[in-house]
Design a protein around this motif. Structure first.
Motif, mmCIF file in Angstrom:
data_model
loop_
_atom_site.group_PDB
_atom_site.id
_atom_site.type_symbol
_atom_site.label_atom_id
_atom_site.label_comp_id
_atom_site.label_asym_id
_atom_site.label_seq_id
_atom_site.Cartn_x
_atom_site.Cartn_y
_atom_site.Cartn_z
ATOM 1 N N MET A 250 0.662 -1.055 -0.034
ATOM 2 C CA MET A 250 0.163 0.081 0.071
ATOM 3 C C MET A 250 1.020 1.251 0.036
ATOM 4 S SD MET A 250 -2.515 -1.588 -0.014
ATOM 5 C CE MET A 250 -2.742 -3.485 0.526
ATOM 6 N N VAL A 251 0.336 2.267 -0.810
ATOM 7 C CA VAL A 251 1.197 3.470 -0.696
ATOM 8 C C VAL A 251 0.102 4.547 -0.425
ATOM 9 C CG1 VAL A 251 2.327 5.156 -2.269
ATOM 10 C CG2 VAL A 251 2.598 2.805 -2.740
ATOM 11 N N TYR A 252 0.511 5.454 0.723
ATOM 12 C CA TYR A 252 -0.178 6.392 1.293
ATOM 13 C C TYR A 252 0.333 7.757 0.844
ATOM 14 C CZ TYR A 252 -2.370 2.791 4.043
ATOM 15 O OH TYR A 252 -2.758 1.433 4.625
ATOM 16 N N VAL A 253 -0.485 8.507 -0.144
ATOM 17 C CA VAL A 253 0.120 10.015 -0.387
ATOM 18 C C VAL A 253 -0.810 10.754 0.152
ATOM 19 C CG1 VAL A 253 1.618 9.102 -2.396
ATOM 20 C CG2 VAL A 253 -0.960 9.611 -2.910
ATOM 21 N N SER A 254 -0.886 12.198 0.077
ATOM 22 C CA SER A 254 -1.525 13.024 0.797
ATOM 23 C C SER A 254 -2.785 13.090 0.385
ATOM 24 C CB SER A 254 -0.873 14.556 0.956
ATOM 25 O OG SER A 254 -0.821 14.782 -0.425
ATOM 26 N N GLU A 255 -3.450 12.680 -1.084
ATOM 27 C CA GLU A 255 -4.521 12.765 -1.471
ATOM 28 C C GLU A 255 -5.127 11.359 -1.388
ATOM 29 O OE1 GLU A 255 -2.021 13.962 -3.750
ATOM 30 O OE2 GLU A 255 -2.012 15.935 -2.739
ATOM 31 N N ARG A 256 -4.483 10.419 -1.646
ATOM 32 C CA ARG A 256 -5.190 9.044 -1.733
ATOM 33 C C ARG A 256 -4.286 7.825 -1.316
ATOM 34 N NH1 ARG A 256 -7.881 10.032 -5.954
ATOM 35 N NH2 ARG A 256 -8.463 8.155 -6.500
ATOM 36 N N ILE B 19 -0.968 -1.664 -4.637
ATOM 37 C CA ILE B 19 -0.312 -1.940 -5.550
ATOM 38 C C ILE B 19 -0.047 -3.562 -5.697
ATOM 39 C CG2 ILE B 19 2.142 -1.812 -6.856
ATOM 40 C CD1 ILE B 19 2.362 0.735 -5.681
ATOM 41 N N VAL B 20 -0.131 -4.000 -6.727
ATOM 42 C CA VAL B 20 -0.134 -5.665 -7.120
ATOM 43 C C VAL B 20 1.039 -5.675 -8.194
ATOM 44 C CG1 VAL B 20 -1.072 -7.541 -7.649
ATOM 45 C CG2 VAL B 20 -2.504 -5.761 -6.386
ATOM 46 N N ALA B 21 1.725 -6.370 -8.209
ATOM 47 C CA ALA B 21 2.900 -6.819 -9.040
ATOM 48 C C ALA B 21 2.649 -8.452 -9.592
ATOM 49 C CB ALA B 21 4.310 -7.021 -8.398
ATOM 50 N N LYS B 22 2.383 -8.270 -11.029
ATOM 51 C CA LYS B 22 2.169 -9.778 -11.629
ATOM 52 C C LYS B 22 3.378 -10.028 -12.385
ATOM 53 C CE LYS B 22 -1.176 -11.593 -11.100
ATOM 54 N NZ LYS B 22 -1.552 -12.547 -9.924
ATOM 55 N N TYR C 79 -8.562 -13.050 -11.516
ATOM 56 C CA TYR C 79 -8.687 -12.746 -9.955
ATOM 57 C C TYR C 79 -8.126 -11.457 -9.687
ATOM 58 C CZ TYR C 79 -10.880 -17.245 -8.721
ATOM 59 O OH TYR C 79 -11.645 -18.280 -8.399
ATOM 60 N N THR C 80 -7.021 -11.166 -10.314
ATOM 61 C CA THR C 80 -6.271 -9.712 -10.012
ATOM 62 C C THR C 80 -7.368 -8.749 -10.616
ATOM 63 O OG1 THR C 80 -4.168 -10.687 -10.247
ATOM 64 C CG2 THR C 80 -4.188 -8.455 -10.449
ATOM 65 N N ALA C 81 -8.108 -8.841 -11.694
ATOM 66 C CA ALA C 81 -8.825 -7.680 -12.051
ATOM 67 C C ALA C 81 -9.869 -7.531 -11.044
ATOM 68 C CB ALA C 81 -9.459 -8.091 -13.323
ATOM 69 N N MET C 82 -10.551 -8.574 -10.678
ATOM 70 C CA MET C 82 -11.751 -8.391 -9.598
ATOM 71 C C MET C 82 -11.138 -7.722 -8.363
ATOM 72 S SD MET C 82 -13.313 -12.296 -10.484
ATOM 73 C CE MET C 82 -13.184 -12.819 -8.545
ATOM 74 N N GLY C 83 -9.831 -8.096 -7.872
ATOM 75 C CA GLY C 83 -9.296 -7.131 -6.845
ATOM 76 C C GLY C 83 -9.330 -5.612 -6.887
ATOM 77 N N ASP D 194 -8.282 3.723 -2.852
ATOM 78 C CA ASP D 194 -8.780 4.843 -3.943
ATOM 79 C C ASP D 194 -8.175 4.241 -5.150
ATOM 80 O OD1 ASP D 194 -9.818 6.718 -1.903
ATOM 81 O OD2 ASP D 194 -7.549 7.404 -1.600
ATOM 82 N N ASP D 195 -7.209 3.674 -5.322
ATOM 83 C CA ASP D 195 -6.710 3.051 -6.630
ATOM 84 C C ASP D 195 -6.191 1.748 -6.610
ATOM 85 O OD1 ASP D 195 -6.917 5.406 -8.263
ATOM 86 O OD2 ASP D 195 -5.720 6.341 -6.804
ATOM 87 N N TYR D 196 -6.145 1.189 -7.431
ATOM 88 C CA TYR D 196 -5.538 -0.281 -7.521
ATOM 89 C C TYR D 196 -4.659 -0.382 -8.850
ATOM 90 C CZ TYR D 196 -5.905 -5.613 -7.442
ATOM 91 O OH TYR D 196 -5.656 -6.874 -7.375
ATOM 92 N N LEU D 197 -3.289 -0.434 -8.596
ATOM 93 C CA LEU D 197 -2.426 -0.259 -9.590
ATOM 94 C C LEU D 197 -1.816 -1.784 -9.821
ATOM 95 C CD1 LEU D 197 -0.639 1.002 -11.669
ATOM 96 C CD2 LEU D 197 1.063 1.828 -9.960
ATOM 97 N N VAL D 198 -1.824 -2.270 -10.900
ATOM 98 C CA VAL D 198 -1.170 -3.497 -11.335
ATOM 99 C C VAL D 198 0.070 -3.249 -12.243
ATOM 100 C CG1 VAL D 198 -1.536 -5.925 -12.155
ATOM 101 C CG2 VAL D 198 -3.319 -4.749 -11.335
#
Length: 90
Positions: free
Chosen positions: A1-7, A11-14, A28-32, A39-43
């Motif tokens: 997880m990354v916490y920045v001031s706005e959001r 983060i998921v690495a595949k 399954y990754t997309a469903m995550g 706020d965001d889900y970055l693969v």
């Protein structure tokens, strides 16, 4: 997880080298991206099979209809973003 001031960003690495169970793992990754409370889900995608013809990146980015928080980039793209974020904050 990354916490920045706005959001907050999950983060998921595949990394995939073989094609054997790729579809199931990607689904399954997309469903995550839909299930996450962040706020965001970055693969971040890497590996020969993941990057072949950009299919995996396209699959994830086309899944935004079901998972609007989902975005996918390559490891090389993430390195550029990461450097930019942490160069600013230094």
């Amino acid at each position: 997880m990354v916490y920045v001031s706005e959001r907050t960003i999950q983060i998921v690495a595949k990394y995939l080298e073989s094609d054997s169970t790729k579809t199931e793992k990607l689904a399954y990754t997309a469903m995550g991206g839909d299930w996450t409370s962040y706020d965001d889900y970055l693969v971040i995608c890497t590996g020969t099979e993941q990057l072949r013809h950009s299919r995996t990146i396209n699959f994830f980015n086309l899944s935004k209809g079901d998972a609007p928080k989902l975005s996918a980039i390559t490891l090389e793209e993430w390195a550029i973003v990461f450097r930019a974020i942490f160069t600013k904050s230094s």
